[in-house]
Design a protein around this motif. Structure first.
Motif, short mmCIF file in Angstrom:
data_model
loop_
_atom_site.label_atom_id
_atom_site.label_comp_id
_atom_site.label_asym_id
_atom_site.label_seq_id
_atom_site.Cartn_x
_atom_site.Cartn_y
_atom_site.Cartn_z
N UNK A 106 0.83 -1.20 0.00
CA UNK A 106 0.00 0.00 0.00
C UNK A 106 0.87 1.25 0.00
N UNK A 107 1.92 1.26 0.83
CA UNK A 107 2.77 2.44 0.90
C UNK A 107 3.47 2.68 -0.44
N UNK A 108 3.90 1.59 -1.07
CA UNK A 108 4.56 1.70 -2.36
C UNK A 108 3.64 2.37 -3.38
N UNK A 109 2.37 1.95 -3.37
CA UNK A 109 1.41 2.52 -4.31
C UNK A 109 1.04 3.95 -3.92
N UNK A 110 0.88 4.18 -2.61
CA UNK A 110 0.47 5.52 -2.16
C UNK A 110 1.54 6.55 -2.51
N UNK A 111 2.80 6.17 -2.33
CA UNK A 111 3.87 7.11 -2.65
C UNK A 111 3.84 7.46 -4.14
N UNK A 112 3.57 6.46 -4.98
CA UNK A 112 3.47 6.73 -6.41
C UNK A 112 2.25 7.58 -6.72
N UNK A 113 1.21 7.37 -5.92
CA UNK A 113 -0.04 8.11 -6.12
C UNK A 113 0.17 9.58 -5.79
N UNK A 114 0.86 9.86 -4.70
CA UNK A 114 1.00 11.24 -4.25
C UNK A 114 2.15 11.94 -4.96
N UNK A 115 3.30 11.25 -5.09
CA UNK A 115 4.48 11.94 -5.60
C UNK A 115 4.85 11.56 -7.03
N UNK A 116 4.13 10.57 -7.57
CA UNK A 116 4.45 10.18 -8.94
C UNK A 116 5.56 9.16 -8.99
N UNK A 117 5.85 8.69 -10.22
CA UNK A 117 6.79 7.57 -10.35
C UNK A 117 8.22 8.00 -10.60
N UNK A 118 8.42 9.25 -10.97
CA UNK A 118 9.78 9.71 -11.25
C UNK A 118 10.51 9.99 -9.94
N UNK A 119 11.84 10.09 -10.03
CA UNK A 119 12.60 10.37 -8.80
C UNK A 119 12.52 11.86 -8.49
N UNK A 120 12.64 12.17 -7.18
CA UNK A 120 12.50 13.55 -6.71
C UNK A 120 13.88 14.22 -6.69
N UNK A 121 13.85 15.53 -6.83
CA UNK A 121 15.10 16.29 -6.75
C UNK A 121 15.32 16.70 -5.29
N UNK A 122 15.78 15.75 -4.49
CA UNK A 122 15.95 15.99 -3.06
C UNK A 122 17.45 16.11 -2.79
N UNK A 123 17.89 17.34 -2.53
CA UNK A 123 19.32 17.59 -2.31
C UNK A 123 19.56 18.05 -0.89
N UNK B 358 -9.30 7.80 -5.29
CA UNK B 358 -8.04 7.21 -5.74
C UNK B 358 -7.90 7.36 -7.25
N UNK B 359 -8.99 7.08 -7.97
CA UNK B 359 -8.92 7.17 -9.43
C UNK B 359 -8.64 8.60 -9.87
N UNK B 360 -9.25 9.58 -9.17
CA UNK B 360 -9.02 10.98 -9.55
C UNK B 360 -7.55 11.35 -9.31
N UNK B 361 -7.02 10.88 -8.15
CA UNK B 361 -5.61 11.17 -7.85
C UNK B 361 -4.70 10.56 -8.92
N UNK B 362 -4.93 9.30 -9.25
CA UNK B 362 -4.12 8.62 -10.26
C UNK B 362 -4.24 9.33 -11.59
N UNK B 363 -5.46 9.78 -11.87
CA UNK B 363 -5.68 10.46 -13.14
C UNK B 363 -4.85 11.73 -13.20
N UNK B 364 -4.87 12.50 -12.10
CA UNK B 364 -4.09 13.74 -12.05
C UNK B 364 -2.61 13.44 -12.17
N UNK B 365 -2.19 12.34 -11.52
CA UNK B 365 -0.77 12.04 -11.44
C UNK B 365 -0.22 11.48 -12.75
N UNK B 366 -1.00 10.63 -13.42
CA UNK B 366 -0.44 9.89 -14.56
C UNK B 366 -1.05 10.26 -15.90
N UNK B 367 -2.33 10.68 -15.88
CA UNK B 367 -2.98 10.93 -17.17
C UNK B 367 -3.34 12.39 -17.34
#
Lengths: 342, 432
Positions: A106-123, B358-367
């Motif tokens: 769940x955390x793996x997916x949530x992080x992708x959900x909130x921050x996206x799949x690309x790496x962050x520019x954290x310096x 969740x779907x709305x968030x994913x949509x904003x994030x990826x699509x």
């Protein structure tokens, strides 16, 4: 092997090992206290890095992030213990392990959900960037210069200069401070005494009027906060990306088995050892075949099993923790400093 | 009382014959009911997954061993099977294609003997961590030796090899399906038979009370080891079958994700009952093929479903079925069906509300490039408008509140019904 290379590899290895220990310590604390193997521990590490990144974005201050991210993640960890883990405690250890396994998904997916799949520019902040010191190796002498590389590095062709970044040293410092703090907390304070007692005699501690479930919640929250602290350092030092939990997670498990399940000192030795060995292994281009050739054997591409003999040590570096894990299990099943053998 | 319930006409156990014939019949006629190419593909994968999940459950459910790296054995089985298949194609290995999965099984067996010796030294949590480590080791090695594992591209083969046997070439999918169905039935039967042997019983004892097993004079380590080897063999067979099916094997078949999927779905199906993993395997293929098409967030839903299952129904779906069968057997299901309806209704509301967010968030994030509009459950949502978010939030909160209320009422009813059943059982015992 030249001296500057040796020194810098040793320092890098120590720094990697200490970072590993920051993660392993929280995991070991939780395991020895509650008997729960927190499969999502590395996910909290990742969460710490992301939380620090966002706090730094909002406040613009690294120090606030360094303080706030572990706090927030620790609270999240405590909430997870209170509302999910405690519920399955009565079912036994396997469901406890399973629920943390589910959490890692769940955390793996949530992080992708909130921050996206690309790496962050954290310096790291500007005050912690740049080299701390430079090792200057001239053909005749070896010297150490503080700050950025001295003039001799640009001019003289014979000088070999290696720098050591400030932030790496800062991370090592944080890890050592944390190590001492945990040790003092566990052995010198009242809370630490209760925690240690609840480790072996939870019923007695409860009978004496201490709230053992709350102690468990504290330990779990504290352990995840330590993971998050490691995440702040690790995220800024390396890359902040969704896969950082995966790369770190399995290694940390190997570390605590090698060190001996539940042994904090063992985890320390194992993580520093692995860090240093890996750091040296990465820089080595020797292979098993070279060793055999040195021993007098004649190795050619036609030799049986050439694929195995020709693998370079640097290629093996990533799997060294698991090789050690297997070796330790064969020759010393309780781990380096483990007490029980079960 | 238990013997009176079962229709046992010596020497035949009629109930068992009916169940196994039914299972064989389902395997036989499934491709006649679902005729499309996609459903045939899924049926094939289900057969393979059933073997894998059942053999995984040999450890998890019957032995209490939680393995995080079991894909190693199915994956290595796949690799050896595909190499064997290529040798058959080249004419260097005189083996019918239908026996190639057995090569995978043997490979799984051999590696389980090798690696299982290390892993089964421990039980419980340390066992889980060691399997994880061994899994990582093999996964990393798979990328290190491209000669055998084919590197990033993998190893491919062609299952139409050797001499056709009565015109069976395994070229058409239907022929492959029946081969896999035969393997699935045989492996299921073999694994079930194993639970009935003294070894299977000892394995259960090792799970429940290892200390006592040691006192009786058995070595728990050896019992775990043997079970591990048997499980590795069946994992290898499933790997060999999937090599025949896909005709390509890449390094990811030994990876941690595959192992995680076996664990997740075996548990969802239910580790307590023998047939639980079969449900899990069917769910696995449905989720991997259909759910992943339906939504990007499927792993999140899967993780949540798994966590809810661990917390509230640790016996998985099969235990839920069995509990309700017990209710039905005592004629109590009719008292509870209204609460079930309410529970499902409110749970659906929660799912709809949370799912929309969740779907709305994913949509904003990826699509984001596709614009803010998306359709969810037939409703047009705008991921950037507050309206959609408030709507989804309200559905979620209402669902949560109502669910909690119905859950409490249901808990009360459930407890009451269980007590009535207990009393009924006592009464019947007193009568007999």
């Amino acid at each position: 092997v030249d001296a500057s290379y040796f020194l810098i590899s040793l320092l890098n290895g120590l720094s990697a090992g200490l970072l590993l220990f920051m993660l392993a310590s929280g995991l070991t604390l939780i395991f020895s206290m509650m008997g729960v193997l927190n499969f999502a521990h590395a996910s909290f590490y990742m969460l710490g890095a992301y939380a620090a990144y966002t706090t730094m974005r909002i406040t613009g201050n690294f120090w606030v992030a360094l303080f706030l991210a572990p706090l927030l993640v620790g609270l999240a960890g405590a909430a997870f213990e209170r509302f999910a883990l405690r519920r399955v405690h009565k079912f036994g250890h396997v469901p406890e392990l399973l629920i943390t396994f589910g959490l890692s998904y769940i955390l793996f997916e949530l992080v992708q959900l909130v921050w996206g799949r690309a790496s962050m520019d954290f310096q790291p902040p500007a005050s912690l960037q740049g080299p701390l010191f430079t090792i200057v190796e001239l053909p005749a002498s070896l010297s150490l210069a503080w700050g950025s590389p001295p003039a001799v590095c640009q001019a003289a062709a014979g000088a070999v200069c290696t720098t050591f970044p400030v932030f790496r040293a800062f991370g090592m410092g944080i890890a050592i401070v944390m190590l001492v703090a945990i040790w003092l907390l566990l052995t010198r304070t009242r809370v630490g005494m209760v925690i240690q007692a609840a480790l072996t005699h939870p019923d007695t501690v409860e009978a004496l009027g201490h709230n053992v479930p709350r102690v468990f919640m504290l330990v779990f929250g504290g352990g995840t906060a330590l993971a998050a602290l490691a995440g702040v350092i690790g995220g800024a030092l390396r890359v902040t990306e969704p896969s950082m939990a995966l790369t770190m997670g399995a290694v940390v498990f190997a570390v605590i088995v090698i060190g001996g399940m539940g042994s904090l000192a063992g985890a320390f030795i194992a993580s520093v050892l692995l860090g240093v060995i890996e750091s040296f292994a990465v820089g080595s281009d020797r292979s098993l075949g070279d060793l055999l050739a040195w021993l007098g054997a004649h190795i050619t591409p036609q030799t049986f099993g050439y694929a195995v003999w020709s693998v370079k040590i640097s290629q093996v570096a990533a799997i060294l923790p698991y090789l050690f894990l297997v070796l330790i299990l064969i020759f010393r099943p309780k781990g380096l400093l483990g007490k029980r053998e079960d | 009382m238990a013997t009176a319930e079962r229709y046992a006409f010596k020497p035949y156990n009629v109930g068992r014959w009916i169940i196994w014939s039914g299972y064989a019949l389902i395997l036989l006629i499934a491709p006649l009911l679902f005729t499309s190419s996609l459903s045939l593909t899924m049926l094939i994968q289900m057969g393979i997954a059933i073997i894998a999940c059942l053999s995984f459950n040999m450890l998890l459910g019957q032995g209490g061993m939680l393995s995080f790296g079991h894909a190693v054995y199915s994956g290595l089985g796949s690799f050896f099977a595909i190499h064997a298949l290529n040798w058959v194609s080249a004419g260097t290995l005189p083996l019918p294609v239908s026996l190639v999965p057995m090569v995978g099984g043997l490979a799984g067996l051999v590696f389980a003997i090798l690696l299982g010796y290390v892993t089964t030294k421990k039980a419980g949590t340390p066992f889980a961590m060691i399997t994880l480590g061994v899994g990582e080791l093999v996964a990393a090695m798979a990328l290190m030796f491209p000669g055998f594992f084919g590197g990033e591209g993998g190893i491919s083969g062609n299952r139409v090899a050797g001499q056709p046997f009565f015109g069976i070439t395994f070229g058409p999918q239907t022929q492959l399906y029946y081969l896999i169905a035969i393997y699935t039935f045989a492996c299921t039967a073999a694994m079930y038979a194993m639970t009935r042997t003294p070894l299977g019983r000892m394995l259960n004892a090792v799970r429940d009370n290892p200390e006592r097993v040691e006192f009786v004079g058995y070595s728990t380590q050896r019992v775990r080891y043997i079970a591990f080897i048997a499980s590795g063999f069946f994992m290898g067979i499933s790997g060999g079958l999937s090599a025949l099916n896909f005709e390509i094997v890449t390094a990811e078949v030994v990876g941690a994700q595959r192992s995680g999927a076996f664990l997740l779905f075996t548990f969802l199906g239910g580790a307590v009952f023998f047939f639980g993993p079969i449900i899990g395997a069917v769910l696995m293929v449905l989720a991997l093929v259909l759910l992943s098409e339906l939504t990007l967030a499927w792993l999140l839903y899967l993780g949540l479903a798994f966590m809810v299952m661990v917390m509230f129904a640790p016996g998985g779906i099969s235990s839920l079925i069995m509990m309700n069968l017990r209710l039905a057997a005592f004629g109590k299901l009719k008292d509870l069906w209204t609460s079930y309806l309410a529970l499902f209704g409110t749970a659906f509301a929660i799912l709809a509300g949370a799912g929309a967010m969740v779907e709305m968030l994913y949509h904003l994030q990826l699509n984001a490039a596709l614009g803010p509009k998306l359709r969810f459950m037939g409703v047009q949502l705008d991921a950037t408008s507050a309206e959609s978010w408030i709507l989804a939030g309200m559905v979620l909160v209402t669902g949560l509140v109502l669910f909690e209320i119905t859950r409490r009422a249901f808990n009360r009813d459930w407890g009451q019904t269980q007590e009535e059943i207990e009393r009924e059982i006592k009464r019947r015992e007193a009568l007999s």
